[in-house]
Design a protein around this motif. Structure first.
Motif, short mmCIF file in Angstrom:
data_model
loop_
_atom_site.label_atom_id
_atom_site.label_comp_id
_atom_site.label_asym_id
_atom_site.label_seq_id
_atom_site.Cartn_x
_atom_site.Cartn_y
_atom_site.Cartn_z
N LEU A 144 39.64 36.77 35.71
CA LEU A 144 39.59 38.05 36.42
C LEU A 144 40.84 38.26 37.26
O LEU A 144 41.43 39.36 37.24
CB LEU A 144 38.34 38.09 37.31
CG LEU A 144 38.24 39.29 38.26
CD1 LEU A 144 38.26 40.60 37.49
CD2 LEU A 144 36.98 39.18 39.13
N ILE A 160 32.65 45.02 38.18
CA ILE A 160 32.34 43.68 38.67
C ILE A 160 31.48 43.80 39.92
O ILE A 160 31.44 44.86 40.56
CB ILE A 160 33.62 42.87 39.00
CG1 ILE A 160 34.45 43.61 40.06
CG2 ILE A 160 34.44 42.60 37.74
CD1 ILE A 160 35.67 42.81 40.53
N GLN A 177 31.70 38.64 42.53
CA GLN A 177 32.79 38.36 41.59
C GLN A 177 34.15 38.74 42.20
O GLN A 177 35.14 38.04 42.03
CB GLN A 177 32.58 39.11 40.28
CG GLN A 177 31.45 38.57 39.43
CD GLN A 177 31.21 39.43 38.21
OE1 GLN A 177 31.15 40.67 38.30
NE2 GLN A 177 31.03 38.79 37.06
#
Length: 709
Positions: free
Chosen positions: A211, A253, A257
């Motif tokens: 990510l 997200i 996260q």
């Protein structure tokens, strides 16, 4: 009884002319709107029909790829777009897709190719701030621009971009559009597509992106140079934070996260080492714009660069450059082929090419043109000229030793870089003639015609000066430096270099006489440190307060120029052309010429028989670090009886001469012509028994020098 009269009906109110006009205007607008919509539909339909297929767009190049080969065929540099693996939609990580959509076009899945809300937002920002600060382009519009259009911010281009975006949306699915976009968009540093960007910045493929890594890459699209993690890590981290926050806002997200994404802890892949070869390629490759017309096909460029010589040049500069200074070196083969080019001590810290861009005063190295003009005017190396005080238009040059030697030959005056003699010769042939000679031999910078110009007060480039010396070595025929020998595209040769040997600058005998002077300067004069065990011809150059040091010379068909100095032109203690530059020249030329046959000059320095020893080092004369023929010499090889002057050989400040420190003894030792004649073997037969010219002994093997790159 009379009937009641019925009342007259009230007159109808007259229609307002403005109302009628408004109705007509609305009807016209509606009609025009319908026509515009129809025209737009036709334009989109026609454009859609002309679009390449999805497979064709996948295979189309992102830009022109250039591979540069050295003279041995090895690839030294690959330039242009960096291609990664093409990732189909299903292999693209979801975090990468979501990050891109969130930050670039959050309504991507719902708009028809153009987003009216985004356009309105962009116009409002333009109205509020007085300039365009936000783009309303969708992902589809960006794809259309990247593939088919330029980046010019003009209405016509934006209109075509919109038509293309609408057509693309009709031709391909949203997933196909996103796949094309993520594999083709430019992420900076030559990287096109997410896989190339992931490999460049993180050292692995895009299918492994985390990510945090996806946020960094997605943030690059807006301004690749500003947010590049290798150029500005803080800016890249800040931009990635914006991307993650946007992903949280759009629901891509969760908050947990987003909090877990550790952007600041990312480790970047190490940058590939950029060595001095890039100085050469930065100089040579822009010439392709003139040499060829091909702008699309991948190119294979074959060059003159010798990798071994380049390593030797790099090592020679680094080993001899004074502390805090910069250095440059250019080496030309006899046809002008550039075999080595060093533009500085470290390409990574400074891409400024001091070999081709820097303009510095050459000092006494400029006397090459003074003596060429004198020889062309009829002077001979043996001609006698009086070394004495001289004043020209209020300018009174002095020799570095602050002494005058009386009658000397031109050979002696050149070997020991006597300023007064150079001034006399310049006055005799004309300073404009000297300037013309410099331009004739390839000096492209402005050459002044003040009397002090004979001492090298005009700025020159190292490449131009090296070219001039190479033309002397080529018997007076012009040598034009070149770096590209051949260019191929799709396997076909589209350019081949042809050497022009038709441009004669001076008569061969003039070049031979100049070579005579140059080799004497190395054997007995200021350039003794440049001796390499084979015939060498060259000249030193030192500017005022030791700001610049030069040595340029040739041997065995190879001509090399070396320059040392500071970029800010501040003095360097102890710098002179006969020291660090000459030593660097020799350190490069020994291995560079090791496999070349020894070539004798047309006029050779002949030593008396009694000074010969059974090895070529004694024959050609090794530097003796302070003693010569029983006499002390200064840093440039000038015989003295006391400590040498502190300053350089030319004694020039801002175009004027300056006196050296008064270190002369009470009874100054003159530069004695008899001593010079005896050392060079040109003694008057009436003063010394005649000797025969000995045969040059066979050269002993040179050490194998392999400097690290």
């Amino acid at each position: 009884m009379a009937r009641a009269r019925s009342p007259k009906p009230a007159p109808k109110p007259a229609r307002s002319p403005w109302r009628r006009r408004i109705v007509i205007a609305l009807q016209l607008l509606i009609g025009m709107g319908l026509i515009a919509v129809a025209a737009l539909a036709v334009a989109v339909y026609v454009t859609r029909a002309q679009l390449p297929s999805f497979s064709e767009l996948k295979s189309s190049p992102n830009g022109q790829m250039i591979r540069v080969h050295a003279s041995d065929g090895s690839v030294i540099v690959s330039l242009g777009p960096s291609y990664g693996e093409w990732l189909p939609y299903e292999r693209i990580p979801a975090v990468m897709r979501d990050a891109t959509i969130s930050v670039e076009d959050r309504r991507f899945r719902s708009h028809p190719g153009v987003d009216p809300i985004g356009v309105a937002r962009s116009i409002k920002a333009r109205w509020d701030r007085g300039r365009w600060t936000q783009g309303g382009s969708t992902i589809t519009q960006q794809l259309a621009r990247n593939i088919f259009l330029s980046s010019q911010k003009k209405f016509g281009r934006k209109f075509r971009e919109g038509i293309l975006a609408l057509a693309i949306e009709r031709a391909f699915t949203k997933d196909q559009i996103l796949e094309l976009y993520l594999n083709k968009v430019y992420y900076g540093g030559g990287a096109y597509g997410i896989d190339a960007a992931a490999r460049k910045f993180f050292g692995h493929g895009a299918d492994e992106l985390t990510l945090a890594e996806a946020a960094v890459i997605a943030g690059l699209v807006k301004a690749p140079s500003n947010y590049s993690p290798t150029a500005d890590a803080d800016a890249a981290v800040g931009r990635a934070g914006v991307v993650i926050e946007t992903m949280k806002e759009t629901g891509a997200i969760t908050a947990s996260q987003a909090a877990a994404a550790d952007v600041e802890g990312l480790k970047l892949a190490p940058e590939p080492r950029q060595n001095s070869v890039r100085y050469f390629t930065d100089w040579a490759l822009p010439q392709l714009d003139v040499l060829i017309d091909e702008q699309q096909a991948p190119l294979e460029v074959w060059t003159t660069l010798d990798p071994a010589m380049q390593r030797q040049a790099d090592a020679a500069i680094r080993a001899n450059v004074p502390g805090g200074a910069q250095g440059a070196l250019v080496s030309l083969d006899r046809d002008g082929a550039v075999r080595a080019m060093v533009g500085g001590t470290d390409y990574v810290s400074s891409i400024y090419n001091r070999a081709t861009q820097a303009q510095r005063q050459p000092g006494s190295a400029f006397k090459l043109f003074v003596y060429l003009a004198a020889l062309e005017a009829g002077h001979k190396p043996e001609d006698s000229i009086v070394d004495e005080p001289i004043t020209i238009d209020g300018w009174s040059p002095r020799n570095d030793s602050r002494r005058n030697s009386g009658p000397v030959s031109l050979r002696t005056a050149f070997a020991y870089s006597l300023n007064t003699v150079a001034a006399k010769l310049g006055q005799e042939v004309g300073f404009a003639t000297v300037a013309d000679m410099a331009r004739r031999f390839g000096i492209t910078t402005t050459v002044n015609t003040h009397p002090s110009m004979v001492l090298g007060t005009s700025d020159v480039r190292l490449l131009d000066m090296t070219r001039a010396f190479a033309s002397v070595a080529n018997r007076g025929v012009a040598v034009a430096p070149y770096g590209i020998t051949r260019v191929t595209a799709n396997g076909e040769t589209i350019y081949t270099h042809e050497v022009d040997r038709s441009h004669v600058l001076v008569a061969p005998y003039v070049a031979a006489e100049m070579t005579d002077l140059l080799q004497t300067a190395v054997n007995t004069g200021t350039g003794r440190a440049a001796q390499i065990g084979r015939p060498v011809a060259g000249k030193t150059g030192t500017t005022s307060s030791s700001k610049d040091g030069w040595f340029l010379g040739f041997s065995s068909g190879l001509t090399t120029g070396v320059w040392f100095g500071r970029d800010n032109a501040r003095p360097i203690s102890g710098l002179s052309g006969g020291r660090a530059p000459a030593l660097a020249w020799a350190a490069f030329m020994r291995p560079a010429t090791a496999k070349r046959p020894i070539e004798q000059f047309e006029t050779q320095v002949t030593l008396p028989e009694w000074q010969l020893e059974p090895d070529e080092e004694s024959y050609y004369g090794a530097p003796d670090d302070g003693e010569s023929g029983g006499q002390m010499v200064d840093g440039d090889g000038n015989p003295v009886t006391t400590a040498p002057a502190d300053e350089g050989e030319d004694a020039v400040i801002d175009g004027e001469s300056r006196p050296a420190p008064d270190t002369a003894p009470a009874t100054p030792q003159q530069l004695n012509q008899d001593w010079i004649d005896r050392v060079t073997g040109r003694s008057d037969p009436s003063r010394q028994p005649p000797v025969t010219q000995p045969r040059a002994p066979a050269p002993r093997p040179l050490q194998d020098e392999r400097p690290t790159q």
